[in-house]
Design a protein around this motif. Structure first.
Motif, PDB file in Angstrom:
ATOM      1  N   LYS A 139       4.574  -0.291  -5.882  1.00 53.59           N
ATOM      2  CA  LYS A 139       4.403  -0.382  -4.423  1.00 53.59           C
ATOM      3  C   LYS A 139       4.574   0.974  -3.760  1.00 53.59           C
ATOM      4  N   GLU A 195       1.582   3.232  -4.677  1.00 47.94           N
ATOM      5  CA  GLU A 195       0.383   2.843  -3.919  1.00 47.94           C
ATOM      6  C   GLU A 195       0.462   3.349  -2.481  1.00 47.94           C
ATOM      7  N   ALA A 196       1.639   3.206  -1.837  1.00 46.49           N
ATOM      8  CA  ALA A 196       1.812   3.684  -0.469  1.00 46.49           C
ATOM      9  C   ALA A 196       1.650   5.193  -0.380  1.00 46.49           C
ATOM     10  N   GLU A 216       1.592   8.794   6.959  1.00 44.18           N
ATOM     11  CA  GLU A 216       2.229   7.815   6.082  1.00 44.18           C
ATOM     12  C   GLU A 216       1.420   6.524   6.078  1.00 44.18           C
ATOM     13  N   TYR A 217       1.580   5.769   5.034  1.00 46.86           N
ATOM     14  CA  TYR A 217       0.875   4.488   4.917  1.00 46.86           C
ATOM     15  C   TYR A 217       1.893   3.390   4.648  1.00 46.86           C
ATOM     16  N   LYS A 218       1.782   2.356   5.453  1.00 49.78           N
ATOM     17  CA  LYS A 218       2.655   1.202   5.252  1.00 49.78           C
ATOM     18  C   LYS A 218       1.795   0.001   4.884  1.00 49.78           C
ATOM     19  N   PRO A 219       1.880  -0.466   3.654  1.00 46.75           N
ATOM     20  CA  PRO A 219       1.120  -1.662   3.282  1.00 46.75           C
ATOM     21  C   PRO A 219       1.560  -2.866   4.115  1.00 46.75           C
ATOM     22  N   LYS A 243       4.796  -4.245   3.098  1.00 42.85           N
ATOM     23  CA  LYS A 243       5.971  -3.498   3.544  1.00 42.85           C
ATOM     24  C   LYS A 243       6.257  -3.776   5.015  1.00 42.85           C
TER      25      LYS A 243
END
Length: 752
Positions: free
Chosen positions: A635, A638-639, A682-685, A688
Motif C-alpha cells: 500500500k 503504491e501510494a 502526495e497521493y492518498k488512495p 487510505k
C-alpha cells in the motif's frame, strides 16, 4: 424769565381756556329719502343679476357697497340677506336645471348603467366645471359688494354662515335635490377614470380635478363619490389580478402591481382628494397582492432566488411589506435555502463500481465548499440589498444553513477541512492580512454553521501536520491568521494542540541550529546530506503508521545517528522515534534530455526513485522486488509510485492502473521538461482516505464520550440526586455537539 411767562399766562382771557368741542349723536336717526330702500334693492338686484349673467355692470362696486352699508345702517340687513339668498338660489336652480336638460339631451337617461360615450362625458363634465368656476368667481364679486352685510349681520348671527358658505350650501342643496344630475356627475367621472385604467383614453386631469374639487368643497365627495370610486377600484383590480396572476410570470406580475400602485398614486396627486390616498392604496393592495400572496410565494421565491433576481426580490419584499405578508416570504425563503442547500451537500447517488462515476463523485465533492461559498455570498447579497438587511431574513438564512449543513454535518466538516488544506497549500502566497481575511472569513462563516466542530478539528489537524512537516504551506503568516480565527471562534482548547505544533516547529528550528553550531565548534564534518530535522512532542501531533523496515540511504542514516547522539546528550531521558512517513526531501536528478532537475518528493518516493535510478530502462524491477528492496509494504509503495507515474518520472509495464506483484517499473530516462524544479504531489488512495476518515470518526467518538462522562459527573456533583430523565435532558443542553438520548444513557450506564 419764568416770572414773566407765568404773568403772560395769567393775562389770557377766561373764555379761551374753557372752550371744548363735544360731538353728540342724533337724538332721532335721520330717515332715508323717500323711495331710497326700493331703489337700493332694485339696484343691488340688478347688479347681482348682471354678475350672474357675466355682463358688464353700470355701477361701481364702491357705490354698491355704500348702498348695502346704508341699508344695514337703517336696519334693513335681514331684507337684504333674504333677497340676496333668494336671488342666488334661483340662479343656481336655473344652472342645475340646465345640467338636467343637457343630460337628457345626451340620451334621456341618467340613471346608473347608462352607457355614455367619452365625448358626452367630457362635454357634461366640462359644463359642470364651467358652472363651478362661474360660481366661485361670481360669489367672490358678490362677497366684495355685500362685505358690510357679511361682517355686521351674518357673522355675528349664530344661525347664519358667511356668504361664501351660503353659496356652497345652496349649490349642494340643489345637487342633492336633483339626484339625477349628481348621479350623472359621479358616473361620468368614474367612467373617465375606468377608461384611463383600461388604457382606452387618458383622463383629462384638469377637468376631473375641477369637478372633484367642487364635490370636496360641497362636502359630498366622501358620501357620494369616494365610496363608489373605491368599490369600482376593487372590482376592476380584483378582476385584473385574477386574470394576470394566473397567466403572467411572477417578475412581470410584480412589476405590473408596482406600476399600478404608482399610477394610482399619481392619480391622487393629479385630481383626487388627498384623503383618498390611503384608502385607494389599500384597495389596490387588497386586490392585486393579498389574494395572490400564497401563489406568488409558492411559484416565485425559488425562481427569483435561484436566478439571483435581486431587483425582483426587492420589489416582492416591498409589496409584501405593504400587506403584512413578510412572514410568508421569510418562510418561503427559508424553505428554498434548505432545499437548495441539501442538494449541494448531498452526495450524488452514483454506482461506486464504475471508475468514471467514482471520479465524477470525487469532482463533485471538490466543488461542494466552493458552491456553498458562492451560495452563501449570493444569499448575503439578497438579504442586504433585496431585503434591506432585515434581521428576520438574516436569521432565516442562518437557520437554513444550520439545517441543511446539519443534515450532512460530518461530510461538510471533512470537505471544509480539505478545502482549507488546498487553499493554505497553494492559494495564500504573498497575501496581505486584508487579502487573507477576504479569503478566510467566508470559510469561517461556513464553519460557524458546522455543529460537529470536533470532526473538522480532527481532519484539519492532520492536514496541518502534513503541511508543516512537508514544507507545503504557502504562507506561515496566513496559517497563523487562520489559527487565530479558529481560536476566536472556538476557544483556546480547540486550538491547543495545533498551536503546540507551531511551537514544535519553531523549537525544532532552534534545536537544529544548535546542532549545526555544535558541529562547527567541534570542527567535525557536517552530515553528508543537508538534513533538516523536526522534533515533535508526542501528544500534540496526530499518530502516523511507520513501515517496519524502511531502508533509508546510508548518508541519511549517518546524519540521523549524529543528530540523535547530539539530542540525547542535551535532553537526557528523552527518546527519538523517527517518522519517515512524514518526511520530505529535495533530490537532484539528471536526465539525458531534461538535464539537472530538482525533485521535491516524500521520503517514500525518494527511496523508490533511488532504487530505480541506478538501473537502465531495459533492466526493470518488479513491484514485489521493489517492495522488498525499499522496505515499503504494497500500500505504501503504491501510494509512492502513483504520483511518480503521473509526473512521468517512472514508467510501468503494463500501464494499467491496478498494481500487481509482477508489474515492472523503471526510471524514465526519456523524461523531458523545461522546468528546473518539480514538486511531486502526495497521493492518498481511496482506501487510505477511508482509513483516515474512520480514524478521525473513532477519535471524535472517543473524545465525545469523555466529554459526556465529564458532564454527567459534574452535574451529579452539583445536584447529588436527579432522575434519569432529568439527567439526560440537562446533559443534552450542556453539550455543544448533537447527541442522542441513547448515547447519553449508554454513558450513564457505563459510569454506573
Amino acid at each position: 424769565m419764568l416770572a414773566d411767562d407765568l404773568q403772560a399766562r395769567r393775562n389770557v382771557p377766561n373764555f379761551v381756556q374753557r372752550t371744548r368741542l363735544v360731538i353728540k349723536p342724533f337724538k332721532v336717526q335721520p330717515a332715508p329719502p323717500a323711495g331710497f330702500e326700493q331703489k337700493a334693492h332694485e339696484r343691488l338686484s340688478s347688479a347681482v343679476d348682471t354678475i350672474q349673467k357675466k355682463a358688464t355692470m353700470n355701477f361701481s362696486r364702491e357705490e354698491l357697497y355704500r348702498l348695502v352699508e346704508s341699508l344695514c345702517i337703517h336696519n334693513k340687513a335681514q331684507t337684504v340677506y333674504a333677497r340676496l339668498r333668494a336671488q342666488c338660489e334661483a340662479h343656481i336652480e336655473s344652472e342645475i336645471k340646465g345640467l338636467t336638460m343637457l343630460g337628457a339631451s345626451m340620451g334621456g337617461k341618467t340613471e346608473v348603467g347608462r352607457a355614455a360615450s367619452m365625448e358626452e362625458d367630457e362635454k357634461f363634465l366640462g359644463r359642470v366645471r364651467g358652472i363651478w368656476e362661474d360660481h366661485c368667481k361670481q360669489f367672490a364679486v358678490i362677497q366684495s359688494i355685500f362685505l358690510y352685510l357679511d361682517r355686521t349681520f351674518i357673522l355675528p348671527h349664530p344661525r347664519l354662515t358667511s356668504l361664501r358658505s351660503m353659496g356652497l350650501t345652496l349649490l349642494r342643496n340643489s345637487l342633492v335635490t336633483n339626484p339625477r344630475v349628481l348621479e350623472h356627475i359621479v358616473r361620468s367621472t368614474l367612467k373617465s377614470i375606468e377608461r384611463d385604467r383600461e388604457g382606452r383614453n387618458i383622463a383629462n386631469a384638469s377637468l376631473l380635478r375641477s369637478v372633484l374639487e367642487m364635490l370636496a368643497h360641497l362636502e359630498i365627495y366622501t358620501t357620494n363619490f369616494e365610496g363608489r370610486f373605491l368599490e369600482d377600484t376593487r372590482r376592476f383590480f380584483e378582476s385584473e389580478g385574477t386574470r394576470l396572476a394566473g397567466s403572467m410570470p411572477v417578475p412581470q406580475y410584480l412589476q405590473h402591481v408596482s406600476k399600478r400602485l404608482n399610477t394610482e398614486k399619481r392619480r391622487v396627486e393629479s385630481y383626487l382628494v388627498e384623503g383618498t390616498r390611503p384608502h385607494l392604496a389599500r384597495a389596490v393592495e387588497q386586490t392585486l397582492i393579498t389574494p395572490h400572496v400564497d401563489k406568488l410565494v409558492r411559484t416565485g421565491v425559488s425562481i427569483l432566488v435561484q436566478g439571483n433576481s435581486k431587483q425582483d426580490l426587492a420589489l416582492m419584499y416591498q409589496l409584501f411589506s405593504r400587506v403584512d405578508a413578510l412572514p410568508k416570504l421569510k418562510a418561503a425563503f427559508l424553505r428554498h435555502i434548505k432545499i437548495a442547500g441539501t442538494v449541494i451537500v448531498t452526495p450524488p447517488d452514483l454506482p461506486r463500481t464504475d471508475p468514471k462515476m467514482v471520479k465524477m463523485a470525487e469532482e463533485k465533492e471538490k466543488r461542494v465548499v466552493g458552491e456553498l461559498l458562492a451560495y452563501k455570498q449570493q444569499l448575503d447579497q439578497i438579504v442586504a440589498h433585496s431585503f434591506l438587511g432585515d434581521g428576520d431574513f438574516s436569521y432565516a438564512l442562518k437557520q437554513g444553513f444550520e439545517s441543511f449543513i446539519g443534515s450532512a454535518d460530518h461530510r461538510v466538516a471533512e470537505l471544509l477541512a480539505r478545502h482549507l488544506d488546498n487553499l493554505l497549500r497553494t492559494g495564500t502566497r504573498d497575501l496581505t492580512k486584508k487579502q487573507a481575511d477576504a479569503k478566510l472569513d467566508p470559510l469561517l462563516a461556513i464553519f460557524g454553521f458546522v455543529q460537529s466542530k470536533d470532526v473538522f478539528q480532527g481532519y484539519y489537524q492532520k492536514d496541518l501536520a502534513n503541511r508543516l512537516l512537508g514544507g507545503r504551506t504557502s504562507s506561515r503568516v496566513v496559517e497563523q491568521i487562520m489559527m487565530q480565527k479558529l481560536r476566536e471562534a472556538c476557544g483556546t482548547a480547540f486550538t491547543k494542540n495545533m498551536e503546540s505544533m507551531f511551537r514544535d516547529i519553531s523549537l525544532s528550528d532552534a534545536e537544529f541550529e544548535e546542532f549545526r553550531r555544535a558541529v562547527q565548534e567541534q570542527r567535525a564534518r557536517m552530515p553528508p546530506v543537508d538534513l533538516g530535522i523536526r522534533v515533535l512532542s508526542d501528544g500534540s501531533w496526530p499518530k502516523a503508521e511507520e513501515p517496519a523496515a524502511l531502508k533509508l540511504p546510508p548518508a541519511v542514516l549517518t546524519a540521523q545517528t549524529r543528530f540523535k547522539d547530539f539530542y540525547v546528550k542535551r535532553h537526557k531521558g528523552r527518546k527519538l522515534l523517527w517518522q519517515p512517513s512524514r518526511s520530505s526531501c529535495v533530490m537532484q536528478a539528471e536526465f539525458p534530455k531534461a538535464g539537472k532537475i530538482d525533485l521535491q518528493v516524500t521520503a517514500f518516493q525518494a527511496t523508490a526513485l533511488l532504487e530505480l535510478s541506478d538501473r537502465e530502462m531495459t533492466n526493470r524491477v518488479s513491484f514485489a522486488k521493489l517492495s522488498a528492496s525499499t522496505g515499503l509494504d504494497a500500500k505504501a509503495l503504491e501510494a509512492a509510485l502513483v504520483p511518480l507515474l503521473n509526473a512521468k518520472l517512472v514508467v510501468k509495464n503494463p500501464p494499467a492502473r491496478v498494481f500487481r506483484p509482477d508489474d515492472m517499473f523503471a526510471a524514465n530516462a526519456l523524461f523531458n521538461t523545461k522546468l528546473k524544479r518539480i514538486k511531486v504531489e502526495e497521493y492518498k488512495p481511496r482506501a487510505k482516505r477511508r482509513q483516515e476518515r474512520k480514524e478521525v470518526q473513532q477519535q471524535v467518538i472517543a473524545d465525545r464520550r469523555a466529554v459526556i462522562d465529564v458532564t454527567i459527573v459534574r452535574l451529579m456533583k452539583m445536584r447529588n440526586t436527579m432522575s434519569h430523565r432529568e439527567l439526560v435532558a440537562e446533559v443534552s443542553k450542556l453539550l455543544k455537539f448533537s447527541c442522542t438520548g441513547k448515547d447519553i444513557a449508554d454513558r450513564i450506564e457505563h459510569l454506573i
